[in-house]
Design a protein around this motif. Sequence first.
Motif, mmCIF file in Angstrom:
data_model
loop_
_atom_site.group_PDB
_atom_site.id
_atom_site.type_symbol
_atom_site.label_atom_id
_atom_site.label_comp_id
_atom_site.label_asym_id
_atom_site.label_seq_id
_atom_site.Cartn_x
_atom_site.Cartn_y
_atom_site.Cartn_z
ATOM 1 N N ASP A 1 90.712 55.903 43.583
ATOM 2 C CA ASP A 1 91.819 56.617 42.945
ATOM 3 C C ASP A 1 91.618 56.714 41.429
ATOM 4 O O ASP A 1 91.891 57.745 40.819
ATOM 5 C CB ASP A 1 93.156 55.943 43.254
ATOM 6 C CG ASP A 1 93.557 56.076 44.720
ATOM 7 O OD1 ASP A 1 92.986 56.929 45.425
ATOM 8 O OD2 ASP A 1 94.439 55.305 45.155
ATOM 9 N N ALA A 2 91.134 55.618 40.815
ATOM 10 C CA ALA A 2 90.906 55.624 39.362
ATOM 11 C C ALA A 2 89.829 56.631 38.993
ATOM 12 O O ALA A 2 89.954 57.339 37.987
ATOM 13 C CB ALA A 2 90.510 54.229 38.889
ATOM 14 N N GLU B 1 90.164 57.966 35.203
ATOM 15 C CA GLU B 1 90.380 56.757 34.409
ATOM 16 C C GLU B 1 89.184 55.818 34.464
ATOM 17 O O GLU B 1 89.117 54.861 33.702
ATOM 18 C CB GLU B 1 91.634 56.038 34.900
ATOM 19 C CG GLU B 1 92.880 56.859 34.683
ATOM 20 C CD GLU B 1 94.095 56.299 35.398
ATOM 21 O OE1 GLU B 1 93.947 55.351 36.201
ATOM 22 O OE2 GLU B 1 95.191 56.830 35.179
ATOM 23 N N ALA B 2 88.257 56.069 35.370
ATOM 24 C CA ALA B 2 87.063 55.235 35.501
ATOM 25 C C ALA B 2 85.892 56.128 35.892
ATOM 26 O O ALA B 2 86.077 57.203 36.458
ATOM 27 C CB ALA B 2 87.272 54.155 36.553
ATOM 28 N N SER C 1 78.255 50.324 38.935
ATOM 29 C CA SER C 1 78.925 49.759 37.770
ATOM 30 C C SER C 1 80.120 50.648 37.440
ATOM 31 O O SER C 1 79.989 51.861 37.342
ATOM 32 C CB SER C 1 77.951 49.722 36.593
ATOM 33 O OG SER C 1 78.600 49.353 35.417
ATOM 34 N N ILE C 2 81.265 50.050 37.288
ATOM 35 C CA ILE C 2 82.484 50.807 37.010
ATOM 36 C C ILE C 2 82.789 50.703 35.530
ATOM 37 O O ILE C 2 82.974 49.613 34.993
ATOM 38 C CB ILE C 2 83.655 50.290 37.854
ATOM 39 C CG1 ILE C 2 83.300 50.411 39.335
ATOM 40 C CG2 ILE C 2 84.927 51.056 37.534
ATOM 41 C CD1 ILE C 2 84.172 49.608 40.238
ATOM 42 N N HIS C 3 82.820 51.846 34.883
ATOM 43 C CA HIS C 3 83.033 51.896 33.446
ATOM 44 C C HIS C 3 84.415 52.482 33.162
ATOM 45 O O HIS C 3 84.775 53.529 33.689
ATOM 46 C CB HIS C 3 81.957 52.775 32.801
ATOM 47 C CG HIS C 3 82.164 53.001 31.351
ATOM 48 N ND1 HIS C 3 81.977 52.015 30.411
ATOM 49 C CD2 HIS C 3 82.545 54.100 30.666
ATOM 50 C CE1 HIS C 3 82.234 52.507 29.211
ATOM 51 N NE2 HIS C 3 82.582 53.765 29.342
ATOM 52 N N ILE D 1 91.356 44.423 40.009
ATOM 53 C CA ILE D 1 90.162 44.756 40.786
ATOM 54 C C ILE D 1 88.970 45.056 39.896
ATOM 55 O O ILE D 1 87.849 44.659 40.178
ATOM 56 C CB ILE D 1 90.448 45.953 41.714
ATOM 57 C CG1 ILE D 1 91.462 45.522 42.767
ATOM 58 C CG2 ILE D 1 89.187 46.472 42.363
ATOM 59 C CD1 ILE D 1 91.921 46.630 43.668
ATOM 60 N N ILE D 2 89.175 45.776 38.820
ATOM 61 C CA ILE D 2 88.065 46.196 37.962
ATOM 62 C C ILE D 2 87.974 45.253 36.765
ATOM 63 O O ILE D 2 88.914 45.094 36.010
ATOM 64 C CB ILE D 2 88.266 47.644 37.479
ATOM 65 C CG1 ILE D 2 88.261 48.574 38.691
ATOM 66 C CG2 ILE D 2 87.183 48.034 36.489
ATOM 67 C CD1 ILE D 2 88.529 50.004 38.377
ATOM 68 N N VAL D 3 86.832 44.635 36.622
ATOM 69 C CA VAL D 3 86.586 43.748 35.495
ATOM 70 C C VAL D 3 85.727 44.523 34.504
ATOM 71 O O VAL D 3 84.652 45.003 34.843
ATOM 72 C CB VAL D 3 85.856 42.470 35.951
ATOM 73 C CG1 VAL D 3 85.511 41.602 34.764
ATOM 74 C CG2 VAL D 3 86.693 41.733 36.968
ATOM 75 N N THR D 4 86.203 44.668 33.319
ATOM 76 C CA THR D 4 85.447 45.379 32.299
ATOM 77 C C THR D 4 84.509 44.399 31.612
ATOM 78 O O THR D 4 84.944 43.437 30.998
ATOM 79 C CB THR D 4 86.389 46.015 31.260
ATOM 80 O OG1 THR D 4 87.317 46.844 31.949
ATOM 81 C CG2 THR D 4 85.626 46.837 30.248
ATOM 82 N N ASP D 5 83.212 44.634 31.758
ATOM 83 C CA ASP D 5 82.194 43.776 31.171
ATOM 84 C C ASP D 5 81.286 44.662 30.324
ATOM 85 O O ASP D 5 80.480 45.420 30.855
ATOM 86 C CB ASP D 5 81.398 43.080 32.273
ATOM 87 C CG ASP D 5 80.324 42.168 31.725
ATOM 88 O OD1 ASP D 5 80.211 42.030 30.497
ATOM 89 O OD2 ASP D 5 79.582 41.599 32.535
#
Length: 135
Positions: free
Chosen positions: A49-50, A55-56, A80-82, A100-104
């Motif tokens: 959905d993001a 948004e991602a 990799s989700i940015h 759910i999404i960790v921004t690294d």
Amino acid sequence: MGGVLYASKGNNLQSETLWRFKTKNFEIVCEALEPPFVDPLVHDQVVIDAVERGEAILMHLTARVYHRGVEVGEARLLDSIHVSEPLPEDSEWRHVFESIIVTDHSYRRKVARWAITVARKNLGELWGALGNIHS
């Protein structure tokens, strides 16, 4: 259950060079590729959905190490989700999205370090084998 298909991308999957670092004998290249399809068997619906809402961004990262133009090491970080910007405080999706999404932000350096490790191993094995031939 369906995934997100990026119709605008078509069948021409082009990788984008994020950065490159070059010395006299070595070059490291980090590239990103946005896949044409978000697989619902791999990603949670919140991620899908993001991506659909913009948004991602889902990316596959590849880092390659070259020694005098010959590839000697490679590493990949798939899916990799940015997130370019954090969701607004009043967003109904913020809590679920952040859980759910960790921004690294170090993921690009990590994949480059992995490729360098592979290159060192490969070159060490090659130079060791060459040493055994000349012994």
